[in-house]
Design a protein around this motif. Structure first.
Motif, mmCIF file in Angstrom:
data_model
loop_
_atom_site.group_PDB
_atom_site.id
_atom_site.type_symbol
_atom_site.label_atom_id
_atom_site.label_comp_id
_atom_site.label_asym_id
_atom_site.label_seq_id
_atom_site.Cartn_x
_atom_site.Cartn_y
_atom_site.Cartn_z
ATOM 1 N N GLU A 99 0.499 -0.631 -0.335
ATOM 2 C CA GLU A 99 -0.088 0.306 -0.055
ATOM 3 C C GLU A 99 0.872 1.577 0.269
ATOM 4 N N PHE A 100 1.788 1.187 1.308
ATOM 5 C CA PHE A 100 3.108 2.229 0.642
ATOM 6 C C PHE A 100 3.552 3.281 -0.752
ATOM 7 N N LEU A 101 3.792 1.528 -0.941
ATOM 8 C CA LEU A 101 4.813 1.801 -2.918
ATOM 9 C C LEU A 101 3.400 2.363 -3.428
ATOM 10 N N HIS A 102 2.268 1.353 -3.370
ATOM 11 C CA HIS A 102 1.190 1.955 -3.956
ATOM 12 C C HIS A 102 0.848 3.661 -3.846
ATOM 13 N N GLY B 61 2.349 9.982 -4.242
ATOM 14 C CA GLY B 61 3.657 11.072 -4.640
ATOM 15 C C GLY B 61 3.834 10.901 -2.237
ATOM 16 N N PHE B 62 4.753 12.225 -2.300
ATOM 17 C CA PHE B 62 4.751 12.309 -0.715
ATOM 18 C C PHE B 62 5.687 13.911 -0.543
ATOM 19 N N ASN B 63 5.146 14.002 0.434
ATOM 20 C CA ASN B 63 5.791 15.588 0.563
ATOM 21 C C ASN B 63 7.247 15.574 1.011
ATOM 22 N N VAL B 64 8.166 16.210 -0.439
ATOM 23 C CA VAL B 64 9.129 16.208 0.220
ATOM 24 C C VAL B 64 9.857 17.805 0.718
ATOM 25 N N ILE C 229 7.376 8.868 -7.124
ATOM 26 C CA ILE C 229 8.023 8.156 -7.357
ATOM 27 C C ILE C 229 7.656 6.480 -8.509
ATOM 28 N N PRO C 230 8.349 6.574 -9.408
ATOM 29 C CA PRO C 230 8.320 6.956 -10.837
ATOM 30 C C PRO C 230 8.990 5.055 -10.533
ATOM 31 N N LYS C 231 8.084 3.825 -10.903
ATOM 32 C CA LYS C 231 8.010 2.561 -11.165
ATOM 33 C C LYS C 231 9.784 2.256 -10.417
ATOM 34 N N GLU C 232 10.143 2.981 -11.523
ATOM 35 C CA GLU C 232 11.820 2.012 -11.765
ATOM 36 C C GLU C 232 12.521 3.129 -11.177
ATOM 37 N N GLU C 233 12.233 4.215 -9.735
ATOM 38 C CA GLU C 233 13.084 4.339 -8.769
ATOM 39 C C GLU C 233 12.443 3.491 -7.502
#
Length: 90
Positions: free
Chosen positions: A51-54, A60-63, A71-75
């Motif tokens: 769930e977190f990764l999704h 996104g998350f707060n920078v 965050i793109p899947k590649e990262e």
């Protein structure tokens, strides 16, 4: 060779040794209880991680402040293939 204060320690008293032995037994018991609890919720934790990764990929998350970054899947790193990859306590 130079002699340092930290190289010499006073001998341990019987009371201190007994206390250390009691603490060791108590800490090992706490450790085993924590490991058992974490192993008991392993499936639930795997769901939380998914769930977190999704969430970080879609919302996104707060920078900083109110700036969000998706965050793109590649990262996203791959989960290691070893069985203790998500183990918290060693």
């Amino acid at each position: 060779m130079t002699k340092h204060v930290q190289d010499e320690k006073p001998p341990m008293t019987k009371e201190a040794k007994a206390w250390m032995d009691e603490e060791l037994v108590a800490q090992e018991a706490r450790y085993k209880a924590i490991v058992a609890e974490l192993d008991g919720i392993a499936d639930e934790r795997a769901t939380w991680i998914e769930e977190f990764l999704h969430n970080i990929q879609t919302r996104g998350f707060n920078v900083t402040g109110d700036t969000k970054r998706k965050i793109p899947k590649e990262e996203i790193p791959e989960k290691p293939a070893r069985p203790d990859a998500t183990r918290v306590i060693w």
